[in-house]
Design an enzyme around this catalytic site. Structure first.
Site, PDB file in Angstrom:
ATOM      1  N   ASN A  58      -0.156   8.786   0.139  1.00 15.43           N
ATOM      2  CA  ASN A  58       0.265   7.518  -0.449  1.00 15.43           C
ATOM      3  C   ASN A  58       0.513   7.667  -1.940  1.00 15.43           C
ATOM      4  O   ASN A  58      -0.239   8.182  -2.627  1.00 15.43           O
ATOM      5  CB  ASN A  58      -0.582   6.494   0.186  1.00 15.43           C
ATOM      6  CG  ASN A  58      -0.219   5.250  -0.080  1.00 15.43           C
ATOM      7  OD1 ASN A  58       0.843   4.626  -0.022  1.00 15.43           O
ATOM      8  ND2 ASN A  58      -1.086   4.230  -0.874  1.00 15.43           N
ATOM      9  N   HIS A 105       0.179   4.529  -4.918  1.00  9.30           N
ATOM     10  CA  HIS A 105      -0.416   3.408  -5.190  1.00  9.30           C
ATOM     11  C   HIS A 105      -0.228   2.772  -6.698  1.00  9.30           C
ATOM     12  O   HIS A 105      -0.151   3.487  -7.385  1.00  9.30           O
ATOM     13  CB  HIS A 105      -1.990   3.118  -4.962  1.00  9.30           C
ATOM     14  CG  HIS A 105      -2.453   2.018  -5.124  1.00  9.30           C
ATOM     15  ND1 HIS A 105      -2.366   0.873  -4.068  1.00  9.30           N
ATOM     16  CD2 HIS A 105      -3.267   1.512  -5.928  1.00  9.30           C
ATOM     17  CE1 HIS A 105      -3.138  -0.003  -4.499  1.00  9.30           C
ATOM     18  NE2 HIS A 105      -3.522   0.276  -5.699  1.00  9.30           N
ATOM     19  N   SER A 120      -0.778   6.230  -8.936  1.00  6.80           N
ATOM     20  CA  SER A 120      -1.496   7.323  -8.454  1.00  6.80           C
ATOM     21  C   SER A 120      -1.294   7.714  -7.102  1.00  6.80           C
ATOM     22  O   SER A 120      -0.646   6.769  -6.005  1.00  6.80           O
ATOM     23  CB  SER A 120      -2.935   6.908  -8.281  1.00  6.80           C
ATOM     24  OG  SER A 120      -3.473   6.311  -9.167  1.00  6.80           O
ATOM     25  N   ASP A 146      -6.619   2.656   0.053  1.00  2.00           N
ATOM     26  CA  ASP A 146      -6.355   3.257  -1.423  1.00  2.00           C
ATOM     27  C   ASP A 146      -7.744   4.042  -1.794  1.00  2.00           C
ATOM     28  O   ASP A 146      -7.839   4.175  -3.062  1.00  2.00           O
ATOM     29  CB  ASP A 146      -5.814   2.115  -2.435  1.00  2.00           C
ATOM     30  CG  ASP A 146      -4.759   1.200  -1.776  1.00  2.00           C
ATOM     31  OD1 ASP A 146      -4.061   2.007  -1.088  1.00  2.00           O
ATOM     32  OD2 ASP A 146      -4.897   0.011  -2.159  1.00  2.00           O
TER      33      ASP A 146
HETATM   34  C1  GRF Z   1       5.281   0.800  -4.682  1.00  2.00           C
HETATM   35  O1  GRF Z   1       4.803   0.009  -5.756  1.00  2.00           O
HETATM   36  C2  GRF Z   1       4.148   1.581  -4.240  1.00  2.00           C
HETATM   37  O2  GRF Z   1       3.381   2.091  -5.172  1.00  2.00           O
HETATM   38  C3  GRF Z   1       3.464   0.618  -3.351  1.00  2.00           C
HETATM   39  O3  GRF Z   1       4.415  -0.439  -2.866  1.00  2.00           O
HETATM   40  C4  GRF Z   1       5.552  -0.457  -3.509  1.00  2.00           C
HETATM   41  C5  GRF Z   1       6.915   0.101  -2.655  1.00  2.00           C
HETATM   42  O4  GRF Z   1       7.995   0.068  -3.455  1.00  2.00           O
HETATM   43  N1  GRF Z   1       2.770   1.244  -2.279  1.00  2.00           N
HETATM   44  P1  GRF Z   1       9.208   0.466  -2.786  1.00  2.00           P
HETATM   45  O5  GRF Z   1       9.390  -0.106  -1.267  1.00  2.00           O
HETATM   46  O6  GRF Z   1       9.067   2.175  -2.631  1.00  2.00           O
HETATM   47  O7  GRF Z   1      10.319   0.145  -3.655  1.00  2.00           O
END
Ligand code: GRF
Length: 220
Positions: free
Chosen positions: A117, A119, A146, A155
């Site tokens: 993932n 984050h 991260s 997370d």
């Molecule tokens: C990103 O900021 C990611 O870090 C978080 O959710 C957001 C997703 O953005 N988990 P996108 O859909 O990839 O534009």
């Protein structure tokens, strides 16, 4: 760090889970097309039928599937359905890209070391939502994103790599989010390729970088 079961052979089929905009997914797709990630996106799954990322996937003729969470009565039931769709792909490497759902332990254990993932914070700081506002209110000097292996703790899985941005006095959550997102788009494809080539592995409770246990997350 917790123990993980056998690490499977490097997978080359990506399954990407999204809930919304899908900008990370698009960047990953572009990296696949350019050969910066040596893999194909086999499937994009969204838990929301209206996720904007689905439009891009369809335009690009990438296989999509909507598994609407509101059609399921429990988290367990949803995750079972999710894994039965993912498992139609051979040796999937599963990438959460803005997938806004908590996952059960039985799901995360099924894909241990093949489930990552991104984050938008410097984990372990600011897990959960609204991380940019949290960083500003906390008076942080640095913020960022991260990439981590996913466990059932929100997370909370072991962090592979982080990318840092400075915080400025005039920052708003929106300005900061845009600065962090640019870093996400650089970091995620890079880490995915490291995982796929086996340069990064999660084995026997350690993250290994070229076979050597990482003391700290990689820094970008
Ligand atoms: C990103 O900021 C990611 O870090 C978080 O959710 C957001 C997703 O953005 N988990 P996108 O859909 O990839 O534009």
């Amino acid at each position: 760090m917790s123990k993980c079961p056998d690490t499977a052979a490097p997978a080359r089929s990506l399954v990407i889970l999204i809930s919304g905009r899908g900008s990370n997914f698009q960047t990953i797709h572009q990296a696949c097309l350019l050969g910066a990630i040596n893999a194909d996106i086999a499937l994009v799954i969204s838990n929301r039928p209206d996720a904007a990322g689905l439009v891009y996937a369809r335009e690009q003729k990438i296989r999509t599937r909507v598994l609407n969470h509101s059609d399921y009565t429990s988290r367990n039931q949803y995750d079972l359905a999710l894994s039965s769709v993912i498992d139609t792909i051979e040796q999937p490497f599963v990438i959460l890209a803005g997938f806004m759902r908590r996952l059960t332990g039985s799901f995360t254990r099924r894909y241990t070391s093949r489930l990552i993932n991104i984050h938008p914070s410097l984990l372990p700081l600011h897990p959960g939502l609204d991380t940019h506002r949290a960083a500003i209110e906390h008076g942080d000097r640095w913020h960022g994103c991260s990439v981590h292996y996913v466990t059932e703790k929100l997370d909370g899985g072991p962090v592979i790599a982080r990318a840092v941005v400075p915080l400025y006095k005039q920052d708003t959550p929106q300005l900061l989010a845009a600065r962090v997102l640019a870093k996400e788009h650089m970091l995620y494809p890079h880490v995915i390729q490291l995982c796929l080539t086996g340069r990064i592995e999660w084995k026997d409770g350690h993250i290994l970088h070229a076979g050597i246990p990482l003391q700290y997350p990689l820094a970008f």
